[in-house]
Design a protein around this motif. Structure first.
Motif, short mmCIF file in Angstrom:
data_model
loop_
_atom_site.label_atom_id
_atom_site.label_comp_id
_atom_site.label_asym_id
_atom_site.label_seq_id
_atom_site.Cartn_x
_atom_site.Cartn_y
_atom_site.Cartn_z
N ASP A 91 14.21 -6.39 0.51
CA ASP A 91 14.80 -7.70 0.81
C ASP A 91 14.12 -8.35 2.01
O ASP A 91 13.81 -9.54 1.99
CB ASP A 91 16.30 -7.52 1.09
N PHE A 92 13.86 -7.56 3.04
CA PHE A 92 13.22 -8.08 4.25
C PHE A 92 11.82 -8.60 3.97
O PHE A 92 11.43 -9.68 4.42
CB PHE A 92 13.19 -6.99 5.32
N LEU A 93 11.05 -7.84 3.22
CA LEU A 93 9.67 -8.24 2.92
C LEU A 93 9.63 -9.51 2.07
O LEU A 93 8.81 -10.40 2.31
CB LEU A 93 8.93 -7.10 2.20
N LYS A 94 10.51 -9.59 1.09
CA LYS A 94 10.55 -10.77 0.22
C LYS A 94 11.00 -12.01 0.99
O LYS A 94 10.54 -13.13 0.72
CB LYS A 94 11.49 -10.54 -0.95
N SER A 113 9.15 6.38 7.62
CA SER A 113 7.96 5.61 7.98
C SER A 113 7.04 5.48 6.77
O SER A 113 6.49 4.41 6.49
CB SER A 113 7.20 6.30 9.12
N ALA A 114 6.87 6.58 6.04
CA ALA A 114 6.02 6.58 4.84
C ALA A 114 6.56 5.59 3.81
O ALA A 114 5.78 4.88 3.15
CB ALA A 114 5.95 7.98 4.25
N LEU A 115 7.87 5.55 3.66
CA LEU A 115 8.49 4.61 2.72
C LEU A 115 8.15 3.17 3.07
O LEU A 115 7.82 2.36 2.20
CB LEU A 115 10.01 4.81 2.72
N PHE A 116 8.20 2.83 4.36
CA PHE A 116 7.89 1.47 4.80
C PHE A 116 6.40 1.16 4.57
O PHE A 116 6.05 0.08 4.10
CB PHE A 116 8.25 1.32 6.28
N ILE A 117 5.52 2.11 4.89
CA ILE A 117 4.09 1.93 4.66
C ILE A 117 3.83 1.65 3.18
O ILE A 117 3.08 0.74 2.80
CB ILE A 117 3.30 3.18 5.10
N GLU A 118 4.45 2.45 2.34
CA GLU A 118 4.25 2.33 0.89
C GLU A 118 4.77 1.00 0.36
O GLU A 118 4.12 0.36 -0.48
CB GLU A 118 4.95 3.50 0.20
N LYS A 119 5.93 0.58 0.85
CA LYS A 119 6.51 -0.69 0.40
C LYS A 119 5.62 -1.87 0.78
O LYS A 119 5.39 -2.79 -0.02
CB LYS A 119 7.89 -0.88 1.01
N LEU A 120 5.12 -1.88 2.01
CA LEU A 120 4.21 -2.94 2.44
C LEU A 120 3.00 -3.02 1.52
O LEU A 120 2.61 -4.10 1.06
CB LEU A 120 3.76 -2.69 3.88
N ALA A 121 2.40 -1.86 1.25
CA ALA A 121 1.22 -1.83 0.40
C ALA A 121 1.54 -2.22 -1.03
O ALA A 121 0.76 -2.91 -1.69
CB ALA A 121 0.59 -0.43 0.44
N ASN A 122 2.69 -1.78 -1.51
CA ASN A 122 3.10 -2.11 -2.88
C ASN A 122 3.20 -3.62 -3.08
O ASN A 122 2.81 -4.15 -4.13
CB ASN A 122 4.44 -1.44 -3.18
N PHE A 123 3.67 -4.33 -2.07
CA PHE A 123 3.75 -5.78 -2.13
C PHE A 123 2.42 -6.46 -1.80
O PHE A 123 2.31 -7.68 -1.88
CB PHE A 123 4.82 -6.30 -1.16
N GLY A 124 1.42 -5.67 -1.40
CA GLY A 124 0.12 -6.25 -1.05
C GLY A 124 0.11 -6.90 0.31
O GLY A 124 -0.71 -7.77 0.59
N ILE A 125 1.00 -6.45 1.20
CA ILE A 125 1.10 -7.02 2.55
C ILE A 125 0.21 -6.22 3.49
O ILE A 125 0.46 -5.05 3.77
CB ILE A 125 2.57 -7.00 3.03
N MET A 144 -0.87 0.48 -2.72
CA MET A 144 -1.70 -0.61 -3.22
C MET A 144 -2.01 -0.43 -4.70
O MET A 144 -1.99 -1.39 -5.49
CB MET A 144 -3.00 -0.68 -2.42
N ALA A 145 -2.31 0.80 -5.11
CA ALA A 145 -2.61 1.07 -6.51
C ALA A 145 -1.40 0.83 -7.40
O ALA A 145 -1.51 0.24 -8.48
CB ALA A 145 -3.10 2.52 -6.66
N LYS A 146 -0.25 1.27 -6.95
CA LYS A 146 0.98 1.08 -7.72
C LYS A 146 1.27 -0.41 -7.92
O LYS A 146 1.61 -0.86 -9.02
CB LYS A 146 2.15 1.75 -7.02
N GLU A 159 -10.35 6.51 -2.84
CA GLU A 159 -11.23 6.38 -4.00
C GLU A 159 -10.42 5.99 -5.23
O GLU A 159 -10.83 5.12 -6.02
CB GLU A 159 -11.97 7.70 -4.25
N MET A 160 -9.27 6.65 -5.41
CA MET A 160 -8.39 6.37 -6.54
C MET A 160 -7.93 4.92 -6.55
O MET A 160 -8.00 4.23 -7.58
CB MET A 160 -7.18 7.32 -6.50
N SER A 161 -7.47 4.43 -5.41
CA SER A 161 -6.96 3.06 -5.35
C SER A 161 -8.06 2.05 -5.59
O SER A 161 -7.86 1.03 -6.26
CB SER A 161 -6.27 2.79 -4.01
#
Length: 389
Positions: free
Chosen positions: A26-29, A77-89, A260-262, A332-334
């Motif tokens: 919600d915060f990121l959006k 912290s990992a969850l927040f990192i992942e969420k930012l990347a998932n949104f492409g932020i 980012m990949a997800k 490499e994967m991403s």
């Protein structure tokens, strides 16, 4: 759907993870996505977003409560990192600030240093940077040229650092310097240097291939006086501290790479089910289906190992070699997944207004920073051949 295909992850299994994950979404959006394009034009994010993020309790998540942090474990912290990347932020340098710089101070700082920096970092009112890389020194940190001459009660620092994330907005930086009076073997010292110090100057923001919203610049030090009380841990122990903390930094890069990949896969599924060619959705072609299946498979395999590394980091057991494997392989994967996804967008994938194009540019640095992937392979090979050559 991709989320239904992937195995349920034990690392985020608590109710707190679920609730905080929804809050992050919600915060990121609401507070970041609508402004990210403008930040890309400006070459930096606003200071206000740092304070808003601090108010939400999303900065310094695993810093102890007595120093102003949330006091949760690293999985949040990992969850927040992942969420930012998932949104492409990629604009706000939150992870470097919260998960790397704050961690240095928590582990190695004096009580005075912790109380001076950590509460303000948690609130987003004091932004941190870390200054290691120099124009003629990238991965070879032992070869830095920035000097700190002992003047009794203070050091006199001269030199420059390049490619500094949060450099333009930073209120202080952890600066790696050479202290000539230390032995040659232990000549690097880390200093907490306030940006208000006379002689501390910031260059202009670099025009980068990607991550346009993330302020990255050169820092210059011209006879900067740094009190001895600003030494982090001990004089001459800087190289050891940097080696200790690089594993955590490399893990954060792996986490972001998977995120980012997800996000790329999710965007591509949405696009290929809507976009038509030869009178049917692109997703209806076997080649598209095979490519998406391959991408999802690689993501799942890497996510499992990254989650294992997160668990090891929480227990303080993450090895340098495991972190190097995670960083090297995940980046490499991403890179490969985002390239495959962009191809499925056709010509539109090359247009900057499409998020997949920005992911392609933003993600490329993952194979470079935190130590190049070539350095990661050297570290892995060294461990493999230990005792044999």
């Amino acid at each position: 759907m991709l989320s239904e295909l992937l195995v349920k992850r034990n690392i985020y299994e608590s109710q707190n993870h679920e609730l905080i994950g929804l809050m992050i979404d919600d915060f990121l959006k609401r507070e970041i996505l609508p402004f990210h394009a403008e930040w890309e034009k400006n070459g930096k994010v606003s200071r206000e977003i740092w304070e808003q993020t601090g108010t939400q309790g999303l900065l310094c998540i695993d810093v102890p409560e007595k120093y102003g942090g949330v006091g949760f474990d690293f999985s949040f912290s990992a969850l927040f990192i992942e969420k930012l990347a998932n949104f492409g932020i990629t604009g706000p340098g939150f992870s470097l600030h919260s998960d790397i710089i704050a961690n240095y101070i928590v582990k190695y700082g004096t009580e005075a240093q912790k109380n001076s920096y950590l509460p303000a970092m948690s609130q987003g009112t004091k932004i941190g940077a870390i200054a290691m890389t120099e124009p003629d020194c990238g991965s070879d940190l032992s070869n830095i040229k920035t000097t700190a001459v002992d003047k009794g009660s203070y050091y006199l620092v001269n030199g420059q650092k390049i490619f500094i994330t949060n450099g333009l907005l930073c209120d202080f930086a952890i600066v790696a310097v050479k202290t000539p009076n230390a032995s040659q073997k232990d000549s690097i010292t880390l200093l907490l240097m306030d940006a208000t110090a006379e002689g501390f100057q910031k260059g202009t923001t670099f025009k980068k291939l990607g991550m346009h919203a993330q302020d990255t610049c050169t820092l210059f030090f011209d006879n900067v006086k740094v009190p001895k009380e600003q030494v982090l841990f001990e004089e001459g122990k800087g190289f050891q501290l940097m080696m200790n903390e690089l594993s955590r930094e490399r893990l954060t890069i792996a986490i972001a790479s998977a995120g980012m990949a997800k996000g790329a896969i999710e965007e591509t599924i949405k696009y290929t089910t809507i976009r038509k060619a030869f009178k049917k959705p692109i997703a209806g072609f076997q080649n598209t289906q095979f490519k998406l299946a391959e991408c999802a498979t690689q993501l799942q395999i890497h996510q499992a190992f990254i989650d294992q590394c997160i668990a090891l980091e929480i227990r303080g057991e993450l090895s340098a070699e495991s972190a190097a494997i995670a960083k090297c392989s995940a980046s490499e994967m991403s890179t490969n997944i985002i390239d495959e996804c962009l191809q499925l967008f056709g010509g539109y994938g090359y247009m900057w207004e499409y998020p997949i194009a920005r992911r392609f540019a933003d993600n490329r640095v993952a194979k470079i920073y935190g130590g190049t992937n070539e350095i990661m392979k050297i570290l892995i090979a060294k461990k493999l051949l230990e005792g044999h050559i």
